[in-house]
Design a protein around this motif. Structure first.
Motif, short mmCIF file in Angstrom:
data_model
loop_
_atom_site.label_atom_id
_atom_site.label_comp_id
_atom_site.label_asym_id
_atom_site.label_seq_id
_atom_site.Cartn_x
_atom_site.Cartn_y
_atom_site.Cartn_z
N SER A 155 113.28 -36.31 34.52
CA SER A 155 113.56 -35.74 33.11
C SER A 155 112.57 -36.20 32.27
O SER A 155 112.80 -36.01 31.00
CB SER A 155 115.10 -36.33 32.67
OG SER A 155 115.30 -37.93 32.90
N GLU A 158 110.00 -39.71 28.10
CA GLU A 158 110.42 -40.20 26.54
C GLU A 158 111.85 -40.94 26.70
O GLU A 158 112.15 -41.54 25.58
CB GLU A 158 110.69 -39.04 26.00
CG GLU A 158 111.96 -38.11 26.37
CD GLU A 158 111.31 -36.88 27.27
OE1 GLU A 158 110.43 -37.18 28.26
OE2 GLU A 158 111.90 -35.81 27.37
N SER A 159 112.32 -41.27 27.90
CA SER A 159 113.45 -41.92 27.78
C SER A 159 113.09 -43.52 27.70
O SER A 159 113.92 -44.11 27.43
CB SER A 159 114.30 -41.70 29.10
OG SER A 159 113.60 -42.14 30.28
N TRP A 160 112.00 -43.97 28.45
CA TRP A 160 111.42 -45.33 28.25
C TRP A 160 110.17 -45.60 27.71
O TRP A 160 110.09 -46.67 27.39
CB TRP A 160 111.65 -45.89 29.92
CG TRP A 160 110.73 -45.04 30.69
CD1 TRP A 160 110.91 -43.77 31.39
CD2 TRP A 160 109.18 -45.31 30.77
NE1 TRP A 160 109.67 -43.31 31.91
CE2 TRP A 160 108.65 -44.20 31.83
CE3 TRP A 160 108.35 -46.41 30.51
CZ2 TRP A 160 107.27 -44.36 32.34
CZ3 TRP A 160 106.82 -46.48 30.79
CH2 TRP A 160 106.50 -45.32 31.59
N LYS A 210 113.67 -41.01 23.08
CA LYS A 210 114.85 -41.69 23.30
C LYS A 210 114.78 -43.27 23.42
O LYS A 210 115.99 -43.82 23.32
CB LYS A 210 115.21 -40.94 24.34
CG LYS A 210 115.85 -39.79 24.43
CD LYS A 210 116.39 -39.11 25.83
CE LYS A 210 116.65 -37.65 25.85
NZ LYS A 210 115.93 -37.07 27.10
N SER A 211 113.58 -43.56 23.62
CA SER A 211 113.45 -45.21 23.78
C SER A 211 113.57 -45.98 22.33
O SER A 211 113.04 -45.26 21.21
CB SER A 211 112.18 -45.61 24.46
OG SER A 211 111.09 -45.34 23.65
N ALA A 215 113.25 -43.76 18.43
CA ALA A 215 114.38 -42.89 19.02
C ALA A 215 114.87 -41.71 18.03
O ALA A 215 114.89 -42.15 16.85
CB ALA A 215 115.63 -43.67 19.29
N HIS A 248 117.53 -32.83 35.45
CA HIS A 248 118.18 -34.20 35.10
C HIS A 248 118.03 -35.27 36.43
O HIS A 248 117.44 -36.07 36.28
CB HIS A 248 119.73 -33.94 34.99
CG HIS A 248 119.66 -33.40 33.47
ND1 HIS A 248 120.01 -34.19 32.25
CD2 HIS A 248 119.82 -32.09 33.05
CE1 HIS A 248 120.02 -33.41 31.43
NE2 HIS A 248 119.74 -32.24 31.48
#
Ligand SMILES: NC(=O)c1ccc[n+]([C@@H]2O[C@H](COP(=O)([O-])OP(=O)(O)OC[C@H]3O[C@@H](n4cnc5c(N)ncnc54)[C@H](O)[C@@H]3O)[C@@H](O)[C@H]2O)c1
Length: 359
Positions: A155, A158-160, A210-211, A215, A248
């Motif tokens: 996914s 950008e989540s981490w 997102k991190s 965020a 996802h």
């Protein structure tokens, strides 16, 4: 073991593991670190007890530094690598070698002309996982090779990652950012590619960080983020790759290699370890192969160490520039073929285990 003094350029996220590499590889000496933002170099220098240079130029001008470890963002790789070559330094670069095939070719021809080495990540291909899969193939455990499939399903970073925008610029995206792990592994296992074709799309035009600190911030996407590729190899086998930041989750394998007598389930090529499982006719069920080495942790630095050792013995290093250039050409042509809606032949090739000391 005879050491070499290594200057790091790029004091970001990945630099930590390389700054720890001298504790694992005794021919690596970190001579110092520099970054476009000198405060970042200063921070890492303090954390790891190494010198820092006020800017990139002063690190490059230090005659005691023999190798540059290029840990900058992909769009800066070519510029930094070419400058380092001009200063008479060998270079080991994070992937990809460059963000365009043209720049990649210039790097390799300059390195050859100057008799300097280029090493390119990923060095996970030296790890126990890929090397065990290679041994199973070489030992004929799955018979003659039919083909392979590779899936880089995710996914997006950008989540981490604290600064993820560069992953969505031209020269990054799932294919250029993560593809080198999968393609380098396929190349080690199946040899050079003959031609490619692909279909690429940009599913979302904007992404959101997102991190932690940033965020909620959004940034634009300027490169394909969902890529399907087909590759025909010179060995007359066919493989496919899916590289996406747009889904996802998935239960698909990372890489599988299919042979006339069985199948190898290859572990995540972003890591060094196993398990490697395989199925062969005559044996019921999947077996777990005994790993061929203990290079199973986060061993980043293994490729640099191998390059330094190979410079001293005048042998070809494993993660060499021509392999990195073949990966780069195949990625660029996969995207280009999507625009042209055609198959594109590759002009480069490579070999591993050659006795020459080519870039
Ligand atoms: N983060 C990871 O987990 C990871 C893993 C494997 C490989 N990589 C690769 O490592 C490289 C760096 O990734 P990162 O995650 O550390 O990125 P990052 O953004 O955290 O760090 C990159 C650093 O390079 C510096 N920089 C950019 N342009 C420069 C220039 N022209 N001169 C000097 N310094 C410059 C930036 O200021 C920054 O400090 C990329 O090629 C990436 O693909 C990253």
């Amino acid at each position: 073991m005879k050491k070499m003094r290594v200057g790091i350029i790029g004091a970001g996220n990945i630099s930590d593991i390389y700054l720890l590499s001298p504790s694992k590889f005794d021919n690596i000496e970190i001579a110092g670190i520099a970054d476009l933002l000198s405060s970042k170099a200063e921070e890492k220098a303090e954390k790891y007890g190494v010198p820092h240079y006020p800017d990139v130029a002063s690190l490059l001008e230090d005659p005691s530094i023999e190798v540059i470890l290029n840990l900058t963002i992909p769009s800066a790789h070519a510029e930094i690598t070419l400058m380092a070559l001009d200063h008479g330094k060998h270079v080991y670069s994070e992937k990809p070698l460059a963000t365009s095939f043209e720049d990649g070719k210039e790097i390799i021809s300059k390195a050859k002309r100057l008799n300097l080495r280029i090493g390119v990540a990923p060095d996970t291909i030296l790890g126990a996982g890929i090397q065990t899969a290679l041994k199973l193939i070489e030992d004929g455990e799955i018979g003659s090779i039919v083909g392979a499939k590779a899936f880089m399903m995710g996914s997006g970073p950008e989540s981490w990652h604290p600064n993820p925008a560069f992953f969505y610029e031209s020269g990054a995206g799932p294919l250029f950012d993560m593809g080198p792990y999968y393609l380098s592994s396929l190349l080690v296992l199946l040899g050079p590619i003959d031609c490619v074709t692909g279909i690429a799309q940009t599913t979302y035009r904007e992404r959101t960080i997102k991190s932690a600190e940033r965020a909620g911030e959004t940034f634009p996407v300027t490169t394909p983020t969902h890529v399907e590729g087909l590759m025909h190899f010179k060995s007359n086998v066919t493989a496919s790759i899916t590289a996406t930041f747009d889904i996802h989750q998935s239960k698909l394998p990372f890489i599988e290699v299919y042979g006339s007598k069985g199948t190898i389930h290859v572990p995540d090529p972003n890591f060094f370890g196993g398990p490697v499982t395989y199925l062969t006719t005559g044996h019921e069920g999947w077996q777990e192969a005994e790993l061929v080495s203990d290079l199973t942790g986060n061993e980043r630095g293994a490729g640099l160490s191998n390059m330094i050792a190979s410079i001293y013995t005048n042998e070809q290093h494993y993660c060499h520039g021509e392999l990195g250039l073949h990966v780069l050409e195949s990625m660029e042509k996969l995207l280009e073929s999507s625009v042209q809606r055609t198959f594109l032949p590759l002009e480069t090739t490579f070999s591993i285990g050659d006795s020459s000391n080519s870039a």
